[in-house]
Design an enzyme around this catalytic site. Structure first.
Site, PDB file in Angstrom:
ATOM      1  N   TYR A   1       0.815  -1.302   0.278  1.00  0.00           N
ATOM      2  CA  TYR A   1       0.430  -0.350   0.396  1.00  0.00           C
ATOM      3  C   TYR A   1       0.768   0.643  -0.245  1.00  0.00           C
ATOM      4  O   TYR A   1       1.789   2.203   1.146  1.00  0.00           O
ATOM      5  CB  TYR A   1      -0.200  -0.159   1.288  1.00  0.00           C
ATOM      6  CG  TYR A   1      -2.110   1.288   1.372  1.00  0.00           C
ATOM      7  CD1 TYR A   1      -2.406   1.712   0.239  1.00  0.00           C
ATOM      8  CD2 TYR A   1      -2.935   0.805   2.422  1.00  0.00           C
ATOM      9  CE1 TYR A   1      -3.535   3.055   0.242  1.00  0.00           C
ATOM     10  CE2 TYR A   1      -3.518   1.908   2.481  1.00  0.00           C
ATOM     11  CZ  TYR A   1      -3.993   2.569   1.458  1.00  0.00           C
ATOM     12  OH  TYR A   1      -5.412   3.990   1.180  1.00  0.00           O
TER      13      TYR A   1
ATOM     14  N   LYS B   1      -0.055  -1.673  -5.284  1.00  0.00           N
ATOM     15  CA  LYS B   1      -1.760  -0.636  -4.402  1.00  0.00           C
ATOM     16  C   LYS B   1      -1.000   0.906  -5.204  1.00  0.00           C
ATOM     17  O   LYS B   1      -0.657   1.588  -3.752  1.00  0.00           O
ATOM     18  CB  LYS B   1      -1.881  -0.232  -3.537  1.00  0.00           C
ATOM     19  CG  LYS B   1      -3.542   0.374  -3.462  1.00  0.00           C
ATOM     20  CD  LYS B   1      -3.992   0.340  -1.987  1.00  0.00           C
ATOM     21  CE  LYS B   1      -5.955   1.192  -1.943  1.00  0.00           C
ATOM     22  NZ  LYS B   1      -5.512   2.307  -1.841  1.00  0.00           N
TER      23      LYS B   1
END
Length: 300
Positions: A131, A159
């Site tokens: 992330y 991501k």
């Protein structure tokens, strides 16, 4: 599970706790729409405001209500020890993957971030998604660090926080990262205003905030872009520019929580203190925007 639309629902909560019934109802909307995966306890899922026990309970509700759709959950925390405990909970509960951001009170070095992912990856039996969220963590990944971490055994997706708004520049950005990471690792775009540009540029997944509330609309956008219908995807995203503008100004969590309240999906107040809801004027503006979005959702 790291392809297509990954919808990130709110965790409806206030100082009295999590509203479990409303959370399950949000999950069931995603199931009905047929999203590709569900991202429980993301940033708009309020993971940072919940205890380990609360996070475990919310995750269990998500997995139990997902009707076979894979669920990814955040295991981000300040201490590596806590991250490892959350990873254990995720695996025990039946999550399909975990999402990890390098959250810290102190500024982290590249070596510290790599060590975090290395330790967590070595203990996982399920896939991990990196992330990259500098707006929240204030840590900026280099592509070279992504390259190093992406080679760890459990990593299956990155991501990224967005792409350049210029389509050609977006292609260059995605291609540069793609050349550095293994073919087994997908690139997923977040930052909903950038989503279609990212998908058109070669991202394989969209990790979506708005998808947690209006999944049919976002699923259609993702499918159009991934099927090569770039113009149609761009046109649909352009119709949502008013809400993208509110995201940029007030943050997606405040906007989607207000939208969920206005549409009757959840009750208010739905934010943990000290977060404050949108003021009356902005809320009225959002109400008019939601008429258009609700119309799009109904037609999908």
């Amino acid at each position: 599970m790291f392809h297509g639309l990954s919808a990130f629902p709110l965790t409806p909560m206030n100082e009295s706790g999590v509203n479990e019934k409303e959370f399950v109802n949000l999950i069931q909307r995603l199931v009905t729409a047929g999203v590709n995966s569900i991202g429980a306890l993301g940033s708009t899922g309020n993971y940072a405001y919940l205890s380990r026990a609360e996070r475990l309970r919310v995750l269990q509700l998500a997995v139990d209500s997902a009707d076979g759709i894979p669920v990814m959950t955040s295991i981000s925390a300040l201490r590596t020890m806590d991250v490892l405990h959350l990873a254990e909970d995720a695996q025990r509960t039946g999550a399909g993957a975990v999402l990890l951001a390098p959250v810290s009170y102190q500024t982290l070095t590249n070596e510290e971030v790599y060590s975090l992912y290395e330790q967590v990856s070595s203990s996982l039996s399920i896939p991990l998604c990196i992330y990259d969220n500098p707006a929240t963590t204030h840590f900026h990944f280099s592509d070279e660090l992504h390259e190093q971490i992406a080679k760890l055994p459990s990593v299956r997706s990155i991501k990224i926080p967005g792409v350049p708004s210029d389509p050609e520049a977006a292609i260059v950005r995605v291609n540069r990262l793609r050349k550095l990471i293994p073919s087994t690792v997908t690139i997923g775009v977040s930052g909903d205003p950038f989503a279609v540009t990212g998908l058109n540029a070669g991202c394989e997944a969209w990790y979506s905030v708005l998808g947690g509330l209006f999944p049919k609309t976002c699923l259609k956008m993702a499918q159009l872009a991934l099927d090569g219908s770039k113009d149609e995807a761009n046109q649909l995203s352009a119709r949502l520019e008013p809400i993208w503008a509110l995201f940029r100004q007030y943050g997606s969590l405040r906007v989607v929580s207000a939208a969920a309240e206005i549409n009757g999906f959840i009750s208010g107040p739905s934010l943990p203190l000290p977060l404050q809801p949108l003021n009356g004027l902005v809320r009225d503006q959002l109400k008019s925007i939601l008429i258009e979005i609700t119309s799009i959702e109904s037609s999908c």
